[in-house]
Scaffold this motif. Structure first.
Motif, PDB file in Angstrom:
ATOM      1  N   GLN A   1       0.843  -1.180   0.000  1.00 29.45           N
ATOM      2  CA  GLN A   1       0.000   0.000   0.000  1.00 29.45           C
ATOM      3  C   GLN A   1       0.885   1.239   0.000  1.00 29.45           C
ATOM      4  OE1 GLN A   1      -2.975   0.242   3.116  1.00 29.45           O
ATOM      5  NE2 GLN A   1      -4.184   1.674   1.904  1.00 29.45           N
ATOM      6  N   ALA A   2       0.811   1.969  -1.102  1.00 32.09           N
ATOM      7  CA  ALA A   2       1.567   3.201  -1.228  1.00 32.09           C
ATOM      8  C   ALA A   2       0.742   4.348  -0.642  1.00 32.09           C
ATOM      9  CB  ALA A   2       1.881   3.468  -2.699  1.00 32.09           C
ATOM     10  N   PRO A   3       1.403   5.422  -0.263  1.00 34.05           N
ATOM     11  CA  PRO A   3       0.670   6.563   0.311  1.00 34.05           C
ATOM     12  C   PRO A   3      -0.421   7.060  -0.629  1.00 34.05           C
ATOM     13  CG  PRO A   3       3.031   6.847   0.603  1.00 34.05           C
ATOM     14  CD  PRO A   3       2.852   5.647  -0.274  1.00 34.05           C
TER      15      PRO A   3
ATOM     16  N   LEU B   1      14.689  -2.069  -7.825  1.00 28.64           N
ATOM     17  CA  LEU B   1      13.620  -1.292  -7.186  1.00 28.64           C
ATOM     18  C   LEU B   1      13.549   0.124  -7.743  1.00 28.64           C
ATOM     19  CD1 LEU B   1      14.062  -2.641  -3.587  1.00 28.64           C
ATOM     20  CD2 LEU B   1      11.946  -2.713  -4.906  1.00 28.64           C
ATOM     21  N   LYS B   2      12.310   0.614  -7.809  1.00 28.84           N
ATOM     22  CA  LYS B   2      12.025   1.938  -8.355  1.00 28.84           C
ATOM     23  C   LYS B   2      11.308   2.761  -7.293  1.00 28.84           C
ATOM     24  CE  LYS B   2      10.581  -0.815 -12.244  1.00 28.84           C
ATOM     25  NZ  LYS B   2       9.404  -1.199 -13.042  1.00 28.84           N
ATOM     26  N   PRO B   3      11.338   4.068  -7.407  1.00 32.85           N
ATOM     27  CA  PRO B   3      10.614   4.889  -6.421  1.00 32.85           C
ATOM     28  C   PRO B   3       9.142   4.520  -6.305  1.00 32.85           C
ATOM     29  CG  PRO B   3      12.107   6.258  -7.691  1.00 32.85           C
ATOM     30  CD  PRO B   3      12.152   4.884  -8.318  1.00 32.85           C
ATOM     31  N   GLU B   4       8.536   4.073  -7.388  1.00 32.64           N
ATOM     32  CA  GLU B   4       7.127   3.695  -7.333  1.00 32.64           C
ATOM     33  C   GLU B   4       6.876   2.401  -6.587  1.00 32.64           C
ATOM     34  OE1 GLU B   4       8.893   4.525 -10.063  1.00 32.64           O
ATOM     35  OE2 GLU B   4       8.307   3.308 -11.806  1.00 32.64           O
ATOM     36  N   ASP B   5       7.931   1.693  -6.203  1.00 33.74           N
ATOM     37  CA  ASP B   5       7.771   0.508  -5.348  1.00 33.74           C
ATOM     38  C   ASP B   5       7.689   0.891  -3.871  1.00 33.74           C
ATOM     39  OD1 ASP B   5      10.078  -1.080  -7.549  1.00 33.74           O
ATOM     40  OD2 ASP B   5       7.912  -1.430  -7.458  1.00 33.74           O
ATOM     41  N   THR B   6       7.856   2.163  -3.572  1.00 37.40           N
ATOM     42  CA  THR B   6       7.756   2.625  -2.188  1.00 37.40           C
ATOM     43  C   THR B   6       6.356   2.369  -1.658  1.00 37.40           C
ATOM     44  OG1 THR B   6       9.454   4.315  -2.466  1.00 37.40           O
ATOM     45  CG2 THR B   6       7.845   4.652  -0.705  1.00 37.40           C
ATOM     46  N   ALA B   7       6.280   1.673  -0.537  1.00 36.03           N
ATOM     47  CA  ALA B   7       4.990   1.295   0.034  1.00 36.03           C
ATOM     48  C   ALA B   7       5.234   0.567   1.355  1.00 36.03           C
ATOM     49  CB  ALA B   7       4.219   0.378  -0.918  1.00 36.03           C
ATOM     50  N   VAL B   8       4.149   0.356   2.069  1.00 32.54           N
ATOM     51  CA  VAL B   8       4.188  -0.593   3.181  1.00 32.54           C
ATOM     52  C   VAL B   8       3.792  -1.955   2.611  1.00 32.54           C
ATOM     53  CG1 VAL B   8       3.273  -1.205   5.439  1.00 32.54           C
ATOM     54  CG2 VAL B   8       3.587   1.209   4.837  1.00 32.54           C
ATOM     55  N   TYR B   9       4.602  -2.943   2.882  1.00 33.76           N
ATOM     56  CA  TYR B   9       4.376  -4.284   2.365  1.00 33.76           C
ATOM     57  C   TYR B   9       3.830  -5.180   3.467  1.00 33.76           C
ATOM     58  CZ  TYR B   9       6.670  -3.116  -2.008  1.00 33.76           C
ATOM     59  OH  TYR B   9       6.971  -2.558  -3.229  1.00 33.76           O
TER      60      TYR B   9
ATOM     61  N   VAL C   1       0.494  -8.111  -4.722  1.00 33.10           N
ATOM     62  CA  VAL C   1       1.788  -8.095  -5.390  1.00 33.10           C
ATOM     63  C   VAL C   1       2.157  -9.483  -5.905  1.00 33.10           C
ATOM     64  CG1 VAL C   1       4.267  -7.729  -5.054  1.00 33.10           C
ATOM     65  CG2 VAL C   1       2.616  -6.142  -4.042  1.00 33.10           C
ATOM     66  N   ALA C   2       2.025 -10.477  -5.026  1.00 31.82           N
ATOM     67  CA  ALA C   2       2.450 -11.824  -5.413  1.00 31.82           C
ATOM     68  C   ALA C   2       1.750 -12.853  -4.534  1.00 31.82           C
ATOM     69  CB  ALA C   2       3.969 -11.972  -5.270  1.00 31.82           C
ATOM     70  N   ARG C   3       1.620 -14.055  -5.080  1.00 31.57           N
ATOM     71  CA  ARG C   3       1.008 -15.176  -4.357  1.00 31.57           C
ATOM     72  C   ARG C   3       1.835 -16.423  -4.601  1.00 31.57           C
ATOM     73  NH1 ARG C   3      -4.886 -17.827  -3.808  1.00 31.57           N
ATOM     74  NH2 ARG C   3      -4.953 -16.241  -2.207  1.00 31.57           N
ATOM     75  N   ILE C   4       1.890 -17.260  -3.568  1.00 32.57           N
ATOM     76  CA  ILE C   4       2.534 -18.554  -3.709  1.00 32.57           C
ATOM     77  C   ILE C   4       1.641 -19.606  -3.069  1.00 32.57           C
ATOM     78  CG2 ILE C   4       3.937 -18.250  -1.603  1.00 32.57           C
ATOM     79  CD1 ILE C   4       6.154 -19.861  -3.141  1.00 32.57           C
ATOM     80  N   THR C   5       1.399 -20.678  -3.805  1.00 33.79           N
ATOM     81  CA  THR C   5       0.559 -21.754  -3.272  1.00 33.79           C
ATOM     82  C   THR C   5       1.367 -22.641  -2.336  1.00 33.79           C
ATOM     83  OG1 THR C   5       1.055 -23.335  -5.029  1.00 33.79           O
ATOM     84  CG2 THR C   5      -0.727 -21.731  -5.442  1.00 33.79           C
ATOM     85  N   SER C   6       0.672 -23.595  -1.729  1.00 28.85           N
ATOM     86  CA  SER C   6       1.343 -24.511  -0.808  1.00 28.85           C
ATOM     87  C   SER C   6       2.390 -25.362  -1.516  1.00 28.85           C
ATOM     88  CB  SER C   6       0.326 -25.411  -0.120  1.00 28.85           C
ATOM     89  OG  SER C   6      -0.384 -26.162  -1.087  1.00 28.85           O
ATOM     90  N   THR C   7       2.193 -25.565  -2.822  1.00 34.73           N
ATOM     91  CA  THR C   7       3.126 -26.395  -3.591  1.00 34.73           C
ATOM     92  C   THR C   7       4.162 -25.577  -4.342  1.00 34.73           C
ATOM     93  OG1 THR C   7       1.571 -26.416  -5.432  1.00 34.73           O
ATOM     94  CG2 THR C   7       1.457 -28.244  -3.864  1.00 34.73           C
ATOM     95  N   GLY C   8       4.116 -24.254  -4.176  1.00 35.40           N
ATOM     96  CA  GLY C   8       5.150 -23.418  -4.763  1.00 35.40           C
ATOM     97  C   GLY C   8       4.810 -22.735  -6.069  1.00 35.40           C
TER      98      GLY C   8
ATOM     99  N   GLN D   1       7.897  -1.176   6.025  1.00 34.04           N
ATOM    100  CA  GLN D   1       8.041  -0.041   5.108  1.00 34.04           C
ATOM    101  C   GLN D   1       9.214  -0.253   4.168  1.00 34.04           C
ATOM    102  OE1 GLN D   1       6.196   3.064   4.858  1.00 34.04           O
ATOM    103  NE2 GLN D   1       7.427   3.207   2.971  1.00 34.04           N
ATOM    104  N   VAL D   2       8.952  -0.069   2.888  1.00 37.74           N
ATOM    105  CA  VAL D   2      10.008  -0.073   1.874  1.00 37.74           C
ATOM    106  C   VAL D   2      10.012   1.300   1.219  1.00 37.74           C
ATOM    107  CG1 VAL D   2      10.771  -1.021  -0.333  1.00 37.74           C
ATOM    108  CG2 VAL D   2       9.868  -2.543   1.452  1.00 37.74           C
ATOM    109  N   THR D   3      11.142   1.959   1.282  1.00 39.34           N
ATOM    110  CA  THR D   3      11.288   3.279   0.675  1.00 39.34           C
ATOM    111  C   THR D   3      12.421   3.236  -0.342  1.00 39.34           C
ATOM    112  OG1 THR D   3      10.522   4.361   2.702  1.00 39.34           O
ATOM    113  CG2 THR D   3      11.680   5.730   1.093  1.00 39.34           C
ATOM    114  N   VAL D   4      12.103   3.584  -1.570  1.00 43.94           N
ATOM    115  CA  VAL D   4      13.100   3.594  -2.645  1.00 43.94           C
ATOM    116  C   VAL D   4      13.356   5.049  -3.010  1.00 43.94           C
ATOM    117  CG1 VAL D   4      13.740   2.732  -4.912  1.00 43.94           C
ATOM    118  CG2 VAL D   4      12.181   1.400  -3.457  1.00 43.94           C
ATOM    119  N   SER D   5      14.543   5.508  -2.682  1.00 46.78           N
ATOM    120  CA  SER D   5      14.864   6.919  -2.887  1.00 46.78           C
ATOM    121  C   SER D   5      16.368   7.112  -2.925  1.00 46.78           C
ATOM    122  CB  SER D   5      14.257   7.757  -1.759  1.00 46.78           C
ATOM    123  OG  SER D   5      14.649   9.118  -1.877  1.00 46.78           O
ATOM    124  N   SER D   6      16.781   8.073  -3.703  1.00 55.72           N
ATOM    125  CA  SER D   6      18.198   8.412  -3.751  1.00 55.72           C
ATOM    126  C   SER D   6      18.505   9.540  -2.760  1.00 55.72           C
ATOM    127  CB  SER D   6      18.594   8.816  -5.167  1.00 55.72           C
ATOM    128  OG  SER D   6      17.770   9.856  -5.637  1.00 55.72           O
TER     129      SER D   6
END
Length: 120
Positions: free
Chosen positions: A39-41, A85-93, A48-55, A115-120
């Motif tokens: 969830q980005a501000p 990673l890009k700045p647009e990936d900044t979000a709480v995961y 974003v992603a899912r993994i089943t019990s079998t992978g 929190q993931v923050t992508v910034s220079s």
């Protein structure tokens, strides 16, 4: 009752990588799919992603080829490897466990987020 605890977030420069972890309590972890959301501000939470019990895995189009979800059932842990990673990936995961049992009772567990923050 299941508890999910995420870790591994932080500040990273564009083009960098991070690996998020989500540790689950309880004995049911290995038999159900696990999901990562973010969830980005000012935006809605998105899958974003899912993994089943079998992978088997599925990814949002926005992260295909960039993120990799995996799980270690012996450690009750699901991972999200994020690269380029890009700045647009900044979000709480958040990690999520959502399932319906044999009695058709639905359960929905969330971690506290990292929190993931992508910034220079």
């Amino acid at each position: 009752q299941v508890q999910l605890v995420e870790s591994g977030g932080g500040l990273v420069q564009p083009g960098g990588s991070l690996r998020l972890s989500c540790a689950a309590s309880g004995s049911i972890f290995s038999i159900y799919p696990m999901d990562w959301y973010r969830q980005a501000p000012g935006k809605q939470r998105e899958s974003v992603a899912r993994i089943t019990s079998t992978g088997s895995t599925n990814y949002a189009d926005s992260v295909k080829g960039q993120f990799t979800i995996s799980r270690d059932n012996a450690k009750n842990t699901v991972y999200l490897q994020m690269s380029s990673l890009k700045p647009e990936d900044t979000a709480v995961y958040y990690c999520n466990l959502h399932y319906t049992d044999y009695l058709r009772r639905t359960y929905d567990y969330w971690g506290q987020g990292t929190q993931v923050t992508v910034s220079s």
